[in-house]
Write an enzyme that holds these catalytic residues in place. Sequence first.
Site, PDB file in Angstrom:
ATOM      1  CD  GLU A 284      -2.435  -1.390   2.680  1.00 37.78           C
ATOM      2  OE1 GLU A 284      -3.446  -2.106   2.744  1.00 37.78           O
ATOM      3  OE2 GLU A 284      -1.933  -0.824   3.673  1.00 37.78           O
ATOM      4  NE  ARG A 287       6.092   9.266   3.259  1.00 40.52           N
ATOM      5  CZ  ARG A 287       5.607  10.244   4.015  1.00 40.52           C
ATOM      6  NH1 ARG A 287       5.810  11.489   3.685  1.00 40.52           N
ATOM      7  NH2 ARG A 287       4.925   9.962   5.109  1.00 40.52           N
ATOM      8  NE  ARG A 323       4.914  15.048   4.947  1.00 36.48           N
ATOM      9  CZ  ARG A 323       6.216  14.906   5.014  1.00 36.48           C
ATOM     10  NH1 ARG A 323       7.027  15.760   4.433  1.00 36.48           N
ATOM     11  NH2 ARG A 323       6.735  13.886   5.665  1.00 36.48           N
ATOM     12  CE1 TYR A 327       2.875  13.753  10.944  1.00 35.01           C
ATOM     13  CE2 TYR A 327       2.981  14.671   8.738  1.00 35.01           C
ATOM     14  CZ  TYR A 327       2.328  13.925   9.691  1.00 35.01           C
ATOM     15  OH  TYR A 327       1.133  13.342   9.378  1.00 35.01           O
ATOM     16  CB  CYS A 354      -1.108  34.959  13.131  1.00 35.07           C
ATOM     17  SG  CYS A 354      -1.216  36.273  11.907  1.00 35.07           S
ATOM     18  CE1 TYR A 383      -0.536  10.442   3.961  1.00 35.04           C
ATOM     19  CE2 TYR A 383       1.744  10.199   3.232  1.00 35.04           C
ATOM     20  CZ  TYR A 383       0.523   9.646   3.557  1.00 35.04           C
ATOM     21  OH  TYR A 383       0.357   8.283   3.479  1.00 35.04           O
TER      22      TYR A 383
HETATM   23  C1  PLP Z   1      -1.172   5.707   5.452  1.00 32.90           C
HETATM   24  C2  PLP Z   1      -1.292   4.263   5.150  1.00 32.90           C
HETATM   25  C3  PLP Z   1      -0.536   3.714   4.120  1.00 32.90           C
HETATM   26  C4  PLP Z   1       0.431   4.497   3.262  1.00 32.90           C
HETATM   27  O1  PLP Z   1       1.560   4.964   3.887  1.00 32.90           O
HETATM   28  P1  PLP Z   1       2.698   5.622   2.960  1.00 32.90           P
HETATM   29  O2  PLP Z   1       3.790   5.950   3.917  1.00 32.90           O
HETATM   30  O3  PLP Z   1       2.114   6.838   2.340  1.00 32.90           O
HETATM   31  O4  PLP Z   1       3.113   4.622   1.956  1.00 32.90           O
HETATM   32  C5  PLP Z   1      -0.724   2.378   3.833  1.00 32.90           C
HETATM   33  N1  PLP Z   1      -1.586   1.610   4.545  1.00 32.90           N
HETATM   34  C6  PLP Z   1      -2.326   2.113   5.547  1.00 32.90           C
HETATM   35  C7  PLP Z   1      -3.279   1.226   6.259  1.00 32.90           C
HETATM   36  C8  PLP Z   1      -2.201   3.455   5.891  1.00 32.90           C
HETATM   37  O5  PLP Z   1      -2.917   3.940   6.900  1.00 32.90           O
END
Ligand code: PLP
Length: 431
Positions: A284, A287, A323, A327, A354, A383
């Site tokens: 998944e 990024r 970001r 972060y 501000c 993001y």
């Molecule tokens: C946010 C998320 C991702 C993706 O994370 P990346 O760092 O953007 O690759 C994949 N799986 C789940 C369940 C997430 O919450």
Amino acid sequence: MPAQQVHYGGMRVRDFENDNGMMIFGGMRAADIADRFGTPVYVTDEQILRGNYRRIHEAFNSRMPTEIHYACKANTNLAILSILNQEGSHIDAVSIGEVLTCLKAGFPADRIMYTGVNVSDAELKALLETGCRINVDSESELERLAKLTTDIPISFRITPGVASGHSAKVMTGGKGAKFGIPYNRVVDVYARAKDLGFDVKGIHAHTGSGGLSTEPFSEVVDVLCGLVNDIEAETGIRLEFLDFGGGVGVPYKAQEEEIDLDELAEEIVETVREETSIKTLALEPGRYIVCDSTILLTRCVDVKDAGPKKYVGVDAGFNTLIRPAFYDSYHYVAIANKFNRACTAKYDVVGPICETGDYLAHDRALPDPEEGDVVAVYNAGAYGFTMSSNYNSRPLCAEVLVNNGEAELIREAESIEELWRHQRIPERLMR
Ligand SMILES: *Cc1c(COP(=O)(O)O)cnc(C)c1O
């Protein structure tokens, strides 16, 4: 045209073409895009986006059938989703809003997998109406889903006890995390799902977001393979897919090394083949697919020498890109209309919000910034827009897609009037 080398303390980041001091992005002068569409504006290069998807798809699918579930919370623009749908991507969605957005972009429901946390009954009902796949996060969710239907294939997110990520805020897989089925409950929960009559197809874990090493992936895949075998031995369930989540990081700083995708894929496929009879993988990446496809263009409106510090004031703050403030993330910045100039001094690049925490970059060597310059913030595709807000009553900015020298608007900037559209003033207060 020579590719430009960007220097800061000896570092070098992604090369963009340099045409007589003008940064070229997607075949266009970045400064021209800013003039035409206004600032701030997120600009995505369709070719980089497609290239990223194809690279990660190929690295795994050349070794084992692997579904790429684009984690769309990174960027949910409908045009970007449509491009990834054309590429054949699957989707990792974390809310009903994301599921419906991906359906609107053309994704078939069976290519969307929903992985929520703290999922309400109302959301479960709405998900069932869409026909998307559901990856269950808790025992409570399993029991509540069973009251609605058991006539769907499901999988479970488990807590692997492995955490990774660029910031503690995005580490999700450690022991005791709020996400997933606790490790010591996993086998019992699969047995329970079988008893309830579910067809359980897979197992999933996600360790966190934005790490640059392959180790957390190897560790989580080891944990998942062990569980696949335990589940089969104890319950007789033969799982079809193993999903090891997202989190593939990208270099934001020049000295950072990209993850070697071939090495990653080789290692994971080898482990899964040796240890299990699993035939399909899923991962998944959010990024990885969108991050470096997009830059944020913001205009310099004010330059200030405050004694110990010099500031470049721009029209994007943490309302536009949160970001850095949220972060402490590093984003490379360059002046798009002074792309080959020697840097003169170090500046903080700061926005119009501000709060002192409102910044895009600290202590960056820049070439004599002036009002009217266009600052390009790199790696803004993940993001970025999705985490932007209306704080300080600033409308959300526009998004533009460029493709081989052509630019198209893919999101209009909001108007001031739109800030008020859902508000109501009780009659009695208007008298
Ligand atoms: C946010 C998320 C991702 C993706 O994370 P990346 O760092 O953007 O690759 C994949 N799986 C789940 C369940 C997430 O919450």
